[in-house]
Design a protein around this motif. Sequence first.
Motif, PDB file in Angstrom:
ATOM      1  N   SER A 109      12.705 -32.830   6.078  1.00  0.00           N
ATOM      2  CA  SER A 109      13.755 -32.516   7.054  1.00  0.00           C
ATOM      3  C   SER A 109      15.025 -33.319   6.767  1.00  0.00           C
ATOM      4  CB  SER A 109      13.257 -32.801   8.473  1.00  0.00           C
ATOM      5  OG  SER A 109      12.890 -34.164   8.615  1.00  0.00           O
ATOM      6  N   GLU A 110      14.856 -34.552   6.304  1.00  0.00           N
ATOM      7  CA  GLU A 110      16.016 -35.385   5.966  1.00  0.00           C
ATOM      8  C   GLU A 110      16.715 -34.850   4.724  1.00  0.00           C
ATOM      9  OE1 GLU A 110      14.974 -39.856   7.486  1.00  0.00           O
ATOM     10  OE2 GLU A 110      13.789 -39.095   5.809  1.00  0.00           O
ATOM     11  N   ILE A 111      15.921 -34.394   3.756  1.00  0.00           N
ATOM     12  CA  ILE A 111      16.522 -33.823   2.542  1.00  0.00           C
ATOM     13  C   ILE A 111      17.274 -32.542   2.881  1.00  0.00           C
ATOM     14  CG2 ILE A 111      16.073 -32.948   0.204  1.00  0.00           C
ATOM     15  CD1 ILE A 111      13.553 -34.686   0.183  1.00  0.00           C
ATOM     16  N   ASP A 112      16.705 -31.734   3.795  1.00  0.00           N
ATOM     17  CA  ASP A 112      17.397 -30.518   4.248  1.00  0.00           C
ATOM     18  C   ASP A 112      18.803 -30.862   4.760  1.00  0.00           C
ATOM     19  OD1 ASP A 112      15.255 -28.874   3.659  1.00  0.00           O
ATOM     20  OD2 ASP A 112      14.433 -28.928   5.690  1.00  0.00           O
ATOM     21  N   GLU A 113      18.869 -31.919   5.555  1.00  0.00           N
ATOM     22  CA  GLU A 113      20.146 -32.311   6.153  1.00  0.00           C
ATOM     23  C   GLU A 113      21.118 -32.884   5.117  1.00  0.00           C
ATOM     24  OE1 GLU A 113      19.305 -35.023   9.280  1.00  0.00           O
ATOM     25  OE2 GLU A 113      18.190 -33.573  10.500  1.00  0.00           O
ATOM     26  N   LEU A 114      20.569 -33.551   4.109  1.00  0.00           N
ATOM     27  CA  LEU A 114      21.402 -34.240   3.118  1.00  0.00           C
ATOM     28  C   LEU A 114      21.692 -33.403   1.878  1.00  0.00           C
ATOM     29  CD1 LEU A 114      19.602 -37.712   3.234  1.00  0.00           C
ATOM     30  CD2 LEU A 114      21.904 -37.231   4.085  1.00  0.00           C
ATOM     31  N   PHE A 115      21.041 -32.248   1.759  1.00  0.00           N
ATOM     32  CA  PHE A 115      21.082 -31.478   0.518  1.00  0.00           C
ATOM     33  C   PHE A 115      22.514 -31.190   0.052  1.00  0.00           C
ATOM     34  CE2 PHE A 115      21.137 -27.497  -1.868  1.00  0.00           C
ATOM     35  CZ  PHE A 115      20.218 -27.777  -2.872  1.00  0.00           C
ATOM     36  N   ASP A 116      23.335 -30.629   0.931  1.00  0.00           N
ATOM     37  CA  ASP A 116      24.702 -30.282   0.544  1.00  0.00           C
ATOM     38  C   ASP A 116      25.514 -31.530   0.173  1.00  0.00           C
ATOM     39  OD1 ASP A 116      24.235 -27.591   0.918  1.00  0.00           O
ATOM     40  OD2 ASP A 116      24.984 -27.579   2.981  1.00  0.00           O
ATOM     41  N   GLU A 117      25.264 -32.623   0.896  1.00  0.00           N
ATOM     42  CA  GLU A 117      25.984 -33.864   0.634  1.00  0.00           C
ATOM     43  C   GLU A 117      25.606 -34.446  -0.733  1.00  0.00           C
ATOM     44  OE1 GLU A 117      27.011 -37.999   3.074  1.00  0.00           O
ATOM     45  OE2 GLU A 117      25.685 -36.470   3.941  1.00  0.00           O
ATOM     46  N   ILE A 118      24.320 -34.351  -1.069  1.00  0.00           N
ATOM     47  CA  ILE A 118      23.856 -34.828  -2.384  1.00  0.00           C
ATOM     48  C   ILE A 118      24.495 -34.018  -3.498  1.00  0.00           C
ATOM     49  CG2 ILE A 118      21.842 -34.969  -3.910  1.00  0.00           C
ATOM     50  CD1 ILE A 118      20.164 -35.593  -1.385  1.00  0.00           C
ATOM     51  N   LEU A 119      24.500 -32.700  -3.333  1.00  0.00           N
ATOM     52  CA  LEU A 119      25.104 -31.832  -4.351  1.00  0.00           C
ATOM     53  C   LEU A 119      26.596 -32.087  -4.491  1.00  0.00           C
ATOM     54  CD1 LEU A 119      23.583 -28.246  -4.135  1.00  0.00           C
ATOM     55  CD2 LEU A 119      23.536 -29.818  -6.075  1.00  0.00           C
ATOM     56  N   GLU A 120      27.260 -32.225  -3.359  1.00  0.00           N
ATOM     57  CA  GLU A 120      28.698 -32.445  -3.383  1.00  0.00           C
ATOM     58  C   GLU A 120      29.038 -33.768  -4.079  1.00  0.00           C
ATOM     59  OE1 GLU A 120      32.512 -32.878  -0.295  1.00  0.00           O
ATOM     60  OE2 GLU A 120      30.495 -32.510   0.470  1.00  0.00           O
ATOM     61  N   PHE A 121      28.263 -34.804  -3.777  1.00  0.00           N
ATOM     62  CA  PHE A 121      28.534 -36.100  -4.388  1.00  0.00           C
ATOM     63  C   PHE A 121      28.323 -36.040  -5.906  1.00  0.00           C
ATOM     64  CE2 PHE A 121      27.918 -40.409  -5.752  1.00  0.00           C
ATOM     65  CZ  PHE A 121      28.791 -41.142  -4.971  1.00  0.00           C
ATOM     66  N   SER A 122      27.298 -35.317  -6.334  1.00  0.00           N
ATOM     67  CA  SER A 122      27.000 -35.213  -7.766  1.00  0.00           C
ATOM     68  C   SER A 122      27.952 -34.278  -8.500  1.00  0.00           C
ATOM     69  CB  SER A 122      25.564 -34.720  -7.974  1.00  0.00           C
ATOM     70  OG  SER A 122      25.430 -33.371  -7.534  1.00  0.00           O
TER      71      SER A 122
END
Length: 244
Positions: free
Chosen positions: A124-137
Amino acid sequence: MNKEISLQLSNVNKTFRTSSKSFSTLRDRLINFYKKNDVKTIKALKDINLEIYSGETIGVIGRNGSGKSTLTKIMSGTFIPDRGGQVTKNGTSLLLNLGVGFSHELSARENIYVNGSTLGLRISEIDELFDEILEFSELEDFKDTKIKYFSSGMIQRLSFSIAIFAKADIIFLDEVFAVGDDKFRKKATEALKQNWLRNRTSIIVSHSIGTIKEHCDRTVLLHKGELKFFGDTEKAIALYQELE
């Protein structure tokens, strides 16, 4: 500074043994059967004793082959010390070694979920952070591409972006300040300052004296597997520069 001990090493030694014979295949076994097996003993670490306090940022420096990465892996639990040595940790830990643990047959999306889970994040935490992780990378356009088609720099960026959201009390950073191009490196360094190097125990291994000087409260100086100095960073750097 909090004087609670976060990480303690007592009488830590690490010995590696190498063999001149190779037995990876049946052919190797037949070829090497009558050869003399020369076993070499390499003493990577010798009687290391350290106490690191909660919230400290510790540098680890030394020439190539001095035992820096071995020490980091001992502290993180990746390596087990020789009998008689003891490593005591107060809290969870994470060794960030960029790109390690990725499956090249999986997409960036799949690796985010697999690696995020191993680093302590719930789905559930990865779901919430997924777009942020991609954007940062900076890999939004490649989220469904298998990472076997990625450059090494792209893999490092993705690995770093996942890891900065990981939960751990003690962080081991082995040359991670070299990630990506200059633009991404600046962004990654700033993210480390904001997310990791604040209120956590951090151990930084780096050949960059500037990085060590900027971030580290105290510094470990290793030389040929021995602890030559542990204390004031400026003094550690001066001693390091005097080594032959």
